[in-house]
Design an enzyme around this catalytic site. Sequence first.
Site, PDB file in Angstrom:
ATOM      1  N   LYS A  49       0.816  -1.196   0.000  1.00 45.18           N
ATOM      2  CA  LYS A  49       0.000   0.000   0.000  1.00 45.18           C
ATOM      3  C   LYS A  49       0.857   1.255   0.000  1.00 45.18           C
ATOM      4  O   LYS A  49       0.383   2.351  -0.253  1.00 45.18           O
ATOM      5  CB  LYS A  49      -0.871   0.026   1.269  1.00 45.18           C
ATOM      6  CG  LYS A  49      -1.872  -1.088   1.357  1.00 45.18           C
ATOM      7  CD  LYS A  49      -2.618  -1.010   2.711  1.00 45.18           C
ATOM      8  CE  LYS A  49      -2.287  -2.245   3.489  1.00 45.18           C
ATOM      9  NZ  LYS A  49      -2.988  -2.317   4.803  1.00 45.18           N
ATOM     10  N   GLY A  50       2.150   1.084   0.290  1.00 46.99           N
ATOM     11  CA  GLY A  50       3.013   2.239   0.516  1.00 46.99           C
ATOM     12  C   GLY A  50       3.139   3.197  -0.665  1.00 46.99           C
ATOM     13  O   GLY A  50       3.428   4.376  -0.485  1.00 46.99           O
ATOM     14  N   GLU A 106       7.343   2.218  -6.716  1.00 45.26           N
ATOM     15  CA  GLU A 106       7.633   1.791  -5.343  1.00 45.26           C
ATOM     16  C   GLU A 106       7.912   3.011  -4.467  1.00 45.26           C
ATOM     17  O   GLU A 106       8.544   3.977  -4.903  1.00 45.26           O
ATOM     18  CB  GLU A 106       8.834   0.833  -5.395  1.00 45.26           C
ATOM     19  CG  GLU A 106       9.308   0.247  -4.084  1.00 45.26           C
ATOM     20  CD  GLU A 106       8.316  -0.635  -3.348  1.00 45.26           C
ATOM     21  OE1 GLU A 106       7.168  -0.197  -3.151  1.00 45.26           O
ATOM     22  OE2 GLU A 106       8.695  -1.744  -2.928  1.00 45.26           O
ATOM     23  N   ASP A 107       7.442   2.961  -3.245  1.00 45.00           N
ATOM     24  CA  ASP A 107       7.636   4.087  -2.330  1.00 45.00           C
ATOM     25  C   ASP A 107       9.102   4.239  -1.939  1.00 45.00           C
ATOM     26  O   ASP A 107       9.652   5.338  -1.947  1.00 45.00           O
ATOM     27  CB  ASP A 107       6.756   3.930  -1.073  1.00 45.00           C
ATOM     28  CG  ASP A 107       6.875   2.551  -0.429  1.00 45.00           C
ATOM     29  OD1 ASP A 107       7.618   1.676  -0.946  1.00 45.00           O
ATOM     30  OD2 ASP A 107       6.219   2.333   0.614  1.00 45.00           O
ATOM     31  N   VAL A 160      11.437   6.094   7.946  1.00 41.97           N
ATOM     32  CA  VAL A 160      10.591   7.231   7.574  1.00 41.97           C
ATOM     33  C   VAL A 160       9.136   6.815   7.375  1.00 41.97           C
ATOM     34  O   VAL A 160       8.848   5.669   7.034  1.00 41.97           O
ATOM     35  CB  VAL A 160      11.118   7.933   6.295  1.00 41.97           C
ATOM     36  CG1 VAL A 160      12.453   8.620   6.565  1.00 41.97           C
ATOM     37  CG2 VAL A 160      11.235   6.953   5.135  1.00 41.97           C
ATOM     38  N   ARG A 172       0.362   6.825   7.213  1.00 45.60           N
ATOM     39  CA  ARG A 172       0.352   6.867   5.748  1.00 45.60           C
ATOM     40  C   ARG A 172      -0.216   8.176   5.210  1.00 45.60           C
ATOM     41  O   ARG A 172       0.158   8.618   4.130  1.00 45.60           O
ATOM     42  CB  ARG A 172      -0.484   5.705   5.183  1.00 45.60           C
ATOM     43  CG  ARG A 172       0.130   4.331   5.407  1.00 45.60           C
ATOM     44  CD  ARG A 172      -0.628   3.307   4.566  1.00 45.60           C
ATOM     45  NE  ARG A 172      -0.387   1.928   4.966  1.00 45.60           N
ATOM     46  CZ  ARG A 172       0.644   1.194   4.551  1.00 45.60           C
ATOM     47  NH1 ARG A 172       1.540   1.707   3.742  1.00 45.60           N
ATOM     48  NH2 ARG A 172       0.767  -0.058   4.965  1.00 45.60           N
TER      49      ARG A 172
END
Length: 187
Positions: A49-50, A106-107, A160, A172
């Site tokens: 979910k990031g 991707e985060d 982080v 989030r």
Amino acid sequence: MKEHHDVWDRDVEQVLISETQLDETVSRMAAQIDADYKDKNLLLLCILKGSLVFMGDLMKKLSIPCEIDCMKVSSYGNGSVTSGRINILLDLHRQDLSEKDILIIEDIIDSGRTLSYLVSYLQINGARSVRSAALLDKPSRREVDYNPDYVGQEIPDAFVVGYGLDYAEKYRSLPYVGILKPEIYTE
Ligand code: IMP
Ligand code: MG
């Protein structure tokens, strides 16, 4: 910092990347992707979910056509310690991968295990091309020889949160990226 995030702001030691800086970084990445994928068949693949927030902002800034899809993988346990194993929790169910130029969104890249695994997985499944874009990169943590094709910003080895990134599913929705106070994850 916005008032309605009061409760979570208190757990943040330092704002590492502000909303304005994030906007500039994502705009720069979108411009690069626009140029590189002009003559391709872009499929943005959000890793849940990031990467939700990054994906949403990035796709709005693209001027070329794209399709989107999502996968969900888990490499971490509930907290901040890596387990080193990748599990696919939500797979792609498409028959047209041979026509698609996939860009994995991707985060953050840390050990590199998630992205290197996903790239091989999608190649084996017949994608026309597979590249990756990571908003954040912690190069000092790399355990496998893999670097994303696009990186928003390199950051130091700190845990982080915010802008999609969580600790135990919290934080989030913070609009910035901040360093979490160590006492939050060490009790
Ligand atoms: P890797 O497989 O070790 O590269 O891990 C990548 C994944 O770990 C990311 O998609 C995140 O979910 C998670 N992760 C790594 N570092 C952080 C962090 O500082 N905050 C939140 N999640 C992180
Ligand atoms: Mg993630």
